[in-house]
Design a protein around this motif. Structure first.
Motif, PDB file in Angstrom:
ATOM      1  N   SER A  52       2.077  -7.307   7.640  1.00  0.00           N
ATOM      2  CA  SER A  52       3.243  -7.163   6.321  1.00  0.00           C
ATOM      3  C   SER A  52       3.082  -6.952   5.572  1.00  0.00           C
ATOM      4  O   SER A  52       3.473  -6.293   4.349  1.00  0.00           O
ATOM      5  N   ARG A  53       1.470  -7.348   4.709  1.00  0.00           N
ATOM      6  CA  ARG A  53       1.206  -7.265   3.460  1.00  0.00           C
ATOM      7  C   ARG A  53       0.619  -5.209   3.356  1.00  0.00           C
ATOM      8  O   ARG A  53       1.209  -4.544   2.649  1.00  0.00           O
ATOM      9  N   ARG A  54       0.589  -5.099   4.496  1.00  0.00           N
ATOM     10  CA  ARG A  54       0.227  -3.293   3.766  1.00  0.00           C
ATOM     11  C   ARG A  54       1.636  -2.527   4.367  1.00  0.00           C
ATOM     12  O   ARG A  54       1.475  -1.726   3.705  1.00  0.00           O
ATOM     13  N   GLN A  55       2.200  -3.116   4.699  1.00  0.00           N
ATOM     14  CA  GLN A  55       3.709  -2.558   5.211  1.00  0.00           C
ATOM     15  C   GLN A  55       4.545  -2.740   3.330  1.00  0.00           C
ATOM     16  O   GLN A  55       4.812  -1.724   2.780  1.00  0.00           O
ATOM     17  N   LEU A  56       4.297  -3.600   3.135  1.00  0.00           N
ATOM     18  CA  LEU A  56       4.589  -3.684   1.455  1.00  0.00           C
ATOM     19  C   LEU A  56       3.986  -3.443   0.326  1.00  0.00           C
ATOM     20  O   LEU A  56       4.684  -2.461  -0.824  1.00  0.00           O
ATOM     21  N   ARG A  57       2.680  -2.515   0.357  1.00  0.00           N
ATOM     22  CA  ARG A  57       1.845  -1.869  -0.386  1.00  0.00           C
ATOM     23  C   ARG A  57       2.560  -0.484  -0.384  1.00  0.00           C
ATOM     24  O   ARG A  57       2.604   0.615  -1.119  1.00  0.00           O
ATOM     25  N   GLN A  58       2.897  -0.593   1.040  1.00  0.00           N
ATOM     26  CA  GLN A  58       2.926   1.377   0.932  1.00  0.00           C
ATOM     27  C   GLN A  58       4.667   1.733   0.694  1.00  0.00           C
ATOM     28  O   GLN A  58       5.199   2.554   0.300  1.00  0.00           O
ATOM     29  N   LEU A  59       5.854   0.578   0.022  1.00  0.00           N
ATOM     30  CA  LEU A  59       6.644   0.606   0.120  1.00  0.00           C
ATOM     31  C   LEU A  59       6.713   1.206  -2.065  1.00  0.00           C
ATOM     32  O   LEU A  59       5.289   0.476  -2.797  1.00  0.00           O
ATOM     33  N   ASP A  60       7.705   1.938  -2.256  1.00  0.00           N
ATOM     34  CA  ASP A  60       7.589   2.960  -3.812  1.00  0.00           C
ATOM     35  C   ASP A  60       8.529   1.241  -4.375  1.00  0.00           C
ATOM     36  O   ASP A  60       8.900   0.256  -4.224  1.00  0.00           O
ATOM     37  N   GLU A  61       8.116   1.609  -6.083  1.00  0.00           N
ATOM     38  CA  GLU A  61       8.680   0.677  -6.937  1.00  0.00           C
ATOM     39  C   GLU A  61      10.362   0.576  -7.099  1.00  0.00           C
ATOM     40  O   GLU A  61      11.621  -0.447  -6.857  1.00  0.00           O
ATOM     41  N   THR A  62      10.904   1.187  -5.828  1.00  0.00           N
ATOM     42  CA  THR A  62      12.045   1.694  -5.900  1.00  0.00           C
ATOM     43  C   THR A  62      12.773   1.042  -4.637  1.00  0.00           C
ATOM     44  O   THR A  62      14.252   0.795  -4.411  1.00  0.00           O
ATOM     45  N   ALA A  63      11.645   0.801  -3.704  1.00  0.00           N
ATOM     46  CA  ALA A  63      12.383   0.144  -2.133  1.00  0.00           C
ATOM     47  C   ALA A  63      13.294  -0.698  -3.245  1.00  0.00           C
ATOM     48  O   ALA A  63      13.095  -2.272  -4.114  1.00  0.00           O
ATOM     49  N   SER A  64      14.485  -1.589  -2.211  1.00  0.00           N
ATOM     50  CA  SER A  64      15.512  -2.519  -2.270  1.00  0.00           C
ATOM     51  C   SER A  64      14.958  -3.506  -1.730  1.00  0.00           C
ATOM     52  O   SER A  64      14.103  -3.794  -1.100  1.00  0.00           O
ATOM     53  N   PRO A  65      15.229  -4.814  -2.596  1.00  0.00           N
ATOM     54  CA  PRO A  65      14.894  -6.143  -1.902  1.00  0.00           C
ATOM     55  C   PRO A  65      15.188  -6.568  -0.344  1.00  0.00           C
ATOM     56  O   PRO A  65      14.283  -6.960   0.004  1.00  0.00           O
ATOM     57  N   LEU A  71      -3.006  -1.391  12.992  1.00  0.00           N
ATOM     58  CA  LEU A  71      -3.326  -2.652  11.970  1.00  0.00           C
ATOM     59  C   LEU A  71      -4.243  -1.702  11.501  1.00  0.00           C
ATOM     60  O   LEU A  71      -4.950  -1.060  10.276  1.00  0.00           O
ATOM     61  N   VAL A  72      -6.116  -1.565  12.498  1.00  0.00           N
ATOM     62  CA  VAL A  72      -7.249  -1.373  11.787  1.00  0.00           C
ATOM     63  C   VAL A  72      -7.123   0.550  11.646  1.00  0.00           C
ATOM     64  O   VAL A  72      -7.676   0.928  10.872  1.00  0.00           O
ATOM     65  N   GLU A  73      -6.058   1.327  12.715  1.00  0.00           N
ATOM     66  CA  GLU A  73      -5.365   3.068  13.208  1.00  0.00           C
ATOM     67  C   GLU A  73      -5.061   2.714  11.485  1.00  0.00           C
ATOM     68  O   GLU A  73      -5.562   3.847  10.748  1.00  0.00           O
ATOM     69  N   ARG A  74      -3.775   2.031  11.287  1.00  0.00           N
ATOM     70  CA  ARG A  74      -3.521   2.991  10.191  1.00  0.00           C
ATOM     71  C   ARG A  74      -4.087   2.471   8.567  1.00  0.00           C
ATOM     72  O   ARG A  74      -4.119   3.359   7.391  1.00  0.00           O
ATOM     73  N   THR A  75      -4.787   1.669   8.637  1.00  0.00           N
ATOM     74  CA  THR A  75      -5.994   0.870   7.720  1.00  0.00           C
ATOM     75  C   THR A  75      -7.250   1.991   7.298  1.00  0.00           C
ATOM     76  O   THR A  75      -6.761   2.565   5.956  1.00  0.00           O
ATOM     77  N   ILE A  76      -7.618   2.519   8.233  1.00  0.00           N
ATOM     78  CA  ILE A  76      -8.082   3.496   7.651  1.00  0.00           C
ATOM     79  C   ILE A  76      -7.659   4.887   7.007  1.00  0.00           C
ATOM     80  O   ILE A  76      -8.329   6.100   6.592  1.00  0.00           O
ATOM     81  N   LEU A  77      -6.329   5.321   8.602  1.00  0.00           N
ATOM     82  CA  LEU A  77      -5.940   6.368   8.861  1.00  0.00           C
ATOM     83  C   LEU A  77      -5.358   6.735   7.221  1.00  0.00           C
ATOM     84  O   LEU A  77      -5.182   7.845   6.012  1.00  0.00           O
ATOM     85  N   LEU A  78      -4.978   5.414   6.722  1.00  0.00           N
ATOM     86  CA  LEU A  78      -4.090   5.652   5.529  1.00  0.00           C
ATOM     87  C   LEU A  78      -4.800   5.455   4.194  1.00  0.00           C
ATOM     88  O   LEU A  78      -4.629   5.144   2.670  1.00  0.00           O
ATOM     89  N   ARG A  79      -6.287   5.078   3.839  1.00  0.00           N
ATOM     90  CA  ARG A  79      -7.126   5.257   2.860  1.00  0.00           C
ATOM     91  C   ARG A  79      -6.819   5.986   1.685  1.00  0.00           C
ATOM     92  O   ARG A  79      -6.509   7.075   1.825  1.00  0.00           O
TER      93      ARG A  79
END
Length: 225
Positions: free
Chosen positions: A168-181, A217-225
């Motif tokens: 959940s934390r990783r997905q929230l970090r992927q959102l930009d500032e224009t993301a809706s509530p 989770l581990v895969e995305r964390t490594i590949l999207l660093r």
């Protein structure tokens, strides 16, 4: 179960049971559980090309979403024009908004096979030996107890919750500032759907779910660093 599904179920049964039998001297009563984890890892390795495509899709989506919002604002009264413009945008960028879903969709057949293996008493014309497997004394074919908990299910729930929290934390970090509530709310809560799913599937399928979500989770964390 339809007869045309007998072959894949039978093949999967012999594969998982063969691995469990081979590692039983080392793992004892946990052989079937370890076999599930090993098969899950093998599936994710096979799906690695799709995962790489999904990562590229996530990076492209971060660029496309602001442009898509502009298209919606510019042609809000013309849905057909919006579809054409979005299709053109995706074609020019060489990506699709669905790219990130590819690994999840590709896993559905494997998840279904795992579910079927541990909810069927007779497989390939013989007694299903995998149902004898346990984790901390809980049979792999058991569903969430209605009136009592087991250490295995409690442990599974806790681990799924931990993985969901970090996802959940990783997905929230992927959102930009224009993301809706609403988008932020969905990104925050969607990973916790694994907990609800685990309440309706056998312990073995829950173990598959835990392994594959941890891998993601581990895969995305490594590949999207």
């Amino acid at each position: 179960m339809p007869s045309f599904l007998d072959a894949p179920i039978s093949g999967a049964y012999h594969l998982v049971n063969g691995i469990a039998s081979a590692i039983e001297p080392l793992t004892g009563p946990y052989a079937a559980a370890v076999a599930i984890v090993l098969c899950t890892v093998a599936v994710r390795l096979l799906l690695l090309p799709l995962s790489l495509a999904a990562v590229r899709g996530e990076r492209s989506r971060a660029v496309l979403l602001p442009e898509i919002r502009k298209i919606n604002e510019r042609h809000g009264k013309d849905p057909e024009r919006i579809q054409r413009e979005i299709a053109k945008l995706q074609s020019e960028s060489g990506t699709t908004l669905l790219a990130g879903c590819l690994p999840m969709l590709a896993q559905l057949p494997f998840f279904w096979v795992m579910y079927t293996l541990f909810t069927t008493a007779i497989v390939a014309g013989q007694s299903n030996q995998l149902l004898a497997g346990t984790i901390f004394g809980a049979p792999l074919g058991i569903h969430w107890p209605l009136f009592a908990s087991t250490p295995a299910y409690l442990g599974l729930a806790v681990l799924l919750a931990v993985v969901a929290y970090f996802s959940s934390r990783r997905q929230l970090r992927q959102l930009d500032e224009t993301a809706s509530p609403m988008s932020r709310r969905i990104a925050r809560l969607l990973p916790f759907g694994t907990l609800a799913t685990a309440a309706f599937i056998p312990l073995a399928a829950g173990l598959y779910l835990l392994t594959t979500t941890t891998w993601t989770l581990v895969e995305r964390t490594i590949l999207l660093r």
